[in-house]
Motif scaffolding. Structure first.
Motif, PDB file in Angstrom:
ATOM      1  N   THR A 435      55.561 -14.258 -19.223  1.00 12.69           N
ATOM      2  CA  THR A 435      54.901 -13.113 -19.839  1.00 12.69           C
ATOM      3  C   THR A 435      55.796 -12.520 -20.917  1.00 12.69           C
ATOM      4  O   THR A 435      57.015 -12.725 -20.912  1.00 12.69           O
ATOM      5  CB  THR A 435      54.590 -12.052 -18.777  1.00 12.69           C
ATOM      6  N   PRO A 436      55.218 -11.788 -21.864  1.00 10.92           N
ATOM      7  CA  PRO A 436      56.061 -11.162 -22.897  1.00 10.92           C
ATOM      8  C   PRO A 436      57.118 -10.239 -22.333  1.00 10.92           C
ATOM      9  O   PRO A 436      58.221 -10.144 -22.878  1.00 10.92           O
ATOM     10  CB  PRO A 436      55.043 -10.413 -23.767  1.00 10.92           C
ATOM     11  N   LYS A 495      58.933 -19.412 -27.992  1.00 16.25           N
ATOM     12  CA  LYS A 495      58.198 -18.296 -27.398  1.00 16.25           C
ATOM     13  C   LYS A 495      59.065 -17.049 -27.300  1.00 16.25           C
ATOM     14  O   LYS A 495      58.582 -15.928 -27.542  1.00 16.25           O
ATOM     15  CB  LYS A 495      57.681 -18.705 -26.019  1.00 16.25           C
ATOM     16  N   VAL A 499      58.268 -13.424 -29.104  1.00 19.19           N
ATOM     17  CA  VAL A 499      58.156 -12.175 -28.358  1.00 19.19           C
ATOM     18  C   VAL A 499      59.168 -11.154 -28.852  1.00 19.19           C
ATOM     19  O   VAL A 499      58.861  -9.959 -28.985  1.00 19.19           O
ATOM     20  CB  VAL A 499      58.337 -12.454 -26.851  1.00 19.19           C
TER      21      VAL A 499
END
Length: 872
Positions: A435-436, A495, A499
């Motif tokens: 998740t972020p 990723k 983020v």
């Protein structure tokens, strides 16, 4: 018409001219023609040297006795017409007999007499390896010759005319000046053994009736002298039955391979060497003549870096090597002496052509050697018995080529398994940090260090796999494993960069606006102090979010229009979200009435992930080239470079420690990932830093490896301390940007200031009068806060501190919270660990730590009031 033909002809000539200039130079152009002419002259000299070798006999070459050394031998002496073996060349051949005596002494010591009879002299000693191909390493000591020689002792222009010598009036290369050092010798022998009849019966010693061609690569470290590593090629012969290896260098000023038989220890060795070299050298010269314009490499060249013919050579010291292979089963008490030769031959046959025969272990390859430099006048002897005790050093020790290849294959497969294990740990961590919110905690540079090293491993394996032979499949496995680790780690890194990019942009914008906001006069800023961390003199927490929201609306806000669905709370929340929220920066809440003017500094676009990867590739190539070039450095700077690279690589947890401190995050990575990656990343270094017989024969440094392990362990301890004691433990105030403390100390003496979370105060009128939201979680939490059960759990007698209980709005279980009384100290260890069980949000709601952390993995909002929460 003729004019048109002229234009066409001119265009054709122009095209041919362009093609002639742009066409790449072929193999036979420019310097290739000059090299071919030089090669032709050199091959003519080699052909003359072959004729000299064929015409000479044993005893034709005998050096002049050294009168200064007390040699009164008045016997005849003579020279042969080979470069380096002539009297006019001036080589220090006075020590040739001493060189032979040293070699025979090593041979007879390696095979001790049995019953007072020296069996080595009759080729009946203990059996040795028939094929001495392998890699050996050990220590050497330098002995000066009886006749000193310097570069001033020679006139190369007179002895070797037609050559333009470069640096002949300076110290020559390979001039070993240190007293001791380290040596590595790699032998490559032909599989074919040439049989012959004993042509010199009665001569002592006998050579055993067989001989094979062998070549070697020697690396001599002159650590205490010049500090350089000298590499050279040597060419010669091996007598398998006796275990004798005789090799020499060859260059423009020394035709060593043609004069090798004259350096043998006896007439029988001379006869076999002459027969073998006449066949071998003759085939090479004929092949070189046929490929004169194709093959530009000089045969039997001792220079590793410059293999081509050259008209501008640089002089270097020449070497003659005598080696004695030791019996491999000499120390094996379980082997019968009568069957020792059969056992050795069976082992060698299985190593060369594996058939599945059971081999428990293969004895090491051991050889004692003496090296003689006839032009520089010194000896290099392997360090070992009988001059030195075996505990100090045992000559040159190594392993056979087949065993070495097997070890390389085995350890490459082990390394591939290690990389596969790294991939498994990385996939597990990606599943936890998907998740972020969780990816924002991970340090970009910690994962970058892993990806860079995995990329370098993939590059090295992909480069080697194109030329790998026996190690092709293990190299392919390592390449595939490192490719997986590099790509999966790179995707995770992409990723994380996506983020964390807004965070970096926001930080860069703040840095750009900081100098301009203070200098501008038209900007009005007001900061309202609202401590977010426990303060014994003020409020623990800001005003509760359950307070009436009408007071938080700006004065110019228009009247609230009741919507058709009568959802007034939703309309008020929407109006409140349109108001600029206060900025939480550590312990202050700042609101800006007028935006700061843009900075005059030029705007720099954010760095893309592709640009970062490009820099990583350039950095890895730079480090790789630097490590490769360090092979020619002094040993101490090379060791410092490798240790520095290893230290930088194993500092991979340091960026994560810094990010935990900046974000006030206790733990971003799982302990399985941290401990597993630390152990797996240390394993390859442990092989080369600790194992002395590693396949690269790198010098071990156990003290440095112990320091590297201690450094990794220290980083792990800091991560553990951040998890238990807090990410900013023992850090002075002001050294890190302020951040919200989710584990504050709750004190009873701050009840009037609204310092306790909602639900822990028995008479919480603000919570009782707060409007309810449309969500079920808010209504449930407010009901629990005002219920008699909750008030009964949270109340204590008087104002004394103690443990209060409240229902967690996420798991619906009881949460016991320690509250300190007035004047009670905070330094108890029990309170430190008790604070890790609960988390208090800026909106004065309290939850279990595990519950809120699990919630914040998906969204950074309060589960009760939906207020935005600072990341952890």
């Amino acid at each position: 018409m003729p004019q048109q033909q002229q234009h066409q002809a001119a265009g054709l000539l122009l095209l041919l001219f362009l093609l002639w200039n742009l066409f790449p130079e072929g193999e036979y152009q420019n310097q290739s023609l000059a090299l071919s002419e030089l090669a032709s002259k050199r091959l003519e000299r080699y052909q003359d040297a072959l004729e000299v070798l064929n015409q000479t006999r044993w005893g034709d070459f005998r050096s002049r006795p050294d009168a200064a050394a007390g040699d009164d031998d008045e016997g005849p002496y003579g020279f042969v017409n080979l470069t380096g073996f002539r009297e006019q060349d001036g080589f220090a051949w006075e020590d040739l007999e001493l060189f032979r005596e040293k070699g025979l002494r090593l041979s007879r010591h390696a095979m001790p007499p049995v019953g007072g009879k020296q069996l080595w002299d009759t080729a009946q000693g203990e059996p040795v390896w028939a094929n001495a191909s392998g890699t050996l390493h050990g220590d050497w000591v330098r002995r000066p010759g009886s006749v000193p020689r310097t570069y001033d002792s020679y006139n190369l222009s007179r002895s070797v005319p037609g050559m333009d010598w470069v640096g002949d009036r300076a110290d020559w290369a390979r001039n070993i000046t240190g007293e001791s050092g380290r040596m590595m010798l790699r032998l490559e022998g032909n599989r074919t053994v040439q049989k012959y009849d004993e042509v010199a019966e009665g001569s002592i010693p006998l050579s055993g009736g067989s001989v094979r061609h062998v070549r070697g690569y020697a690396t001599i470290e002159d650590t205490r002298g010049s500090g350089l590593n000298w590499e050279m090629r040597l060419w010669g012969l091996q007598w398998p039955r006796q275990g004798v290896v005789l090799m020499t260098t060859t260059s423009e000023k020394f035709e060593g391979i043609f004069g090798l038989p004259h350096l043998a220890p006896s007439a029988d060795f001379f006869q076999s060497a002459q027969m073998m070299l006449m066949r071998k050298l003759g085939r090479v010269v004929r092949r070189k003549r046929r490929n004169l314009y194709v093959d530009q490499n000089m045969p039997w060249n001792s220079d590793v870096d410059n293999a081509l013919y050259t008209a501008f050579p640089s002089p270097h010291c020449e070497f003659v090597l005598y080696g004695q292979v030791h019996p491999p089963l000499q120390q094996d008490a379980g082997v019968d002496a009568e069957h020792a030769e059969d056992v050795i031959r069976a082992i060698e046959s299985e190593l060369q052509k594996p058939l599945g025969a059971p081999i428990h272990s293969v004895s090491k390859l051991q050889m004692s050697t003496v090296i003689y430099s006839p032009d520089c006048g010194f000896f290099l002897e392997s360090k070992g018995p009988p001059d030195f005790p075996p505990a100090d050093s045992d000559h040159l020790v190594g392993m056979k080529t087949e065993v070495h290849t097997h070890q390389v294959k085995t350890w490459m497969l082990v390394y591939a398994l290690v990389v596969f294990a790294q991939v498994g740990l990385l996939k597990d961590q990606m599943q936890e940090s998907f998740t972020p919110s969780t990816m924002g905690r991970v340090s970009f540079w910690t994962i970058s260090a892993m990806v860079i090293v995995d990329g370098m491993t993939f590059t090295a394996a992909a480069t080697w796999v194109s030329s790998a032979m026996a190690t092709f499949l293990p190299t392919l496995a390592l390449m595939f494993a490192s490719f997986l680790s590099m790509t999966i780690g790179g995707s995770f890194l992409a990723k994380i960069h996506e983020v964390q990019l807004p965070e970096r942009n926001r930080r860069r914008d703040q840095q750009r606006q900081t100098p301009s906001s203070g200098a501008s006069t038209g900007t009005t800023s007001s900061a309202t102090s609202a401590p977010l961390t426990p303060n014994p003199t003020g409020a623990l927490l800001p005003a509760p979010v359950t307070a009436p929201r009408s007071s938080r609306l700006p004065p110019d806000q228009g009247p609230v229009i009741v919507p058709s669905d009568q959802d007034i709370s939703a309309e008020i929340a929407a109006a409140a979200s349109a108001v600029p929220r206060p900025n939480m920066v550590g312990n202050t809440t700042a609101t800006t009435t007028t935006p700061a003017p843009p900075s005059s500094a030029p705007h720099r676009p954010p760095q893309t992930f592709q640009a970062i990867i490009g820099r990583f590739i350039l950095f890895s190539l730079f480090v790789s080239f630097l490590a490769i070039s360090s092979v020619t450095w002094y040993s101490r700077p090379r060791a410092l470079l490798l240790n520095a690279c290893a230290f930088a690589y194993l500092s991979l947890w340091l960026p994560q420690i810094c990010r935990n401190t900046l974000r006030n995050c206790r733990r971003a990575l799982s302990w399985r990932f941290v401990l597993g990656q630390s152990a797996l990343r240390l394993l390859p270094l442990a092989y080369f830093w600790v194992k002395h017989d590693n396949f690269l024969y790198a010098r071990t440094d156990r003290r440095s490896f112990a320091l590297l392990c201690a450094w990794v362990w220290l980083q792990i301890c800091l991560l553990a301390a951040q998890d238990v004691l807090g990410p900013r433990f023992a850090l002075p105030a002001g050294w890190a940007p302020d951040a919200w403390d989710y584990h504050p100390v709750l004190r009873e003496d701050n009840v009037e200031a609204g310092g306790l979370p909602i639900g822990l105060v028995a008479d919480d009128t603000a919570a009782a009068t707060a409007p309810t939201t449309s969500t079920t979680a808010t209504t449930h939490a407010t009901t629990n806060a005002r219920s008699p059960t909750a008030e009964k759990r949270g109340s204590v007698s008087g104002t004394a501190g103690g443990t209060r209980a409240i229902d967690c709005a996420i798991c619906r279980e009881v949460l016991e919270v320690p509250v300190l009384g007035a004047g009670e100290e905070e330094g108890r260890v029990a309170n430190v660990f008790a604070r890790r069980l609960y988390m208090v949000t800026p909106c004065r709601h309290i939850f279990h730590t595990a519950c809120l952390e699990g919630w914040m993995r998906f969204r950074l909002q309060c589960p009760i009031c939906r207020e935005e929460l600072p990341p952890i």
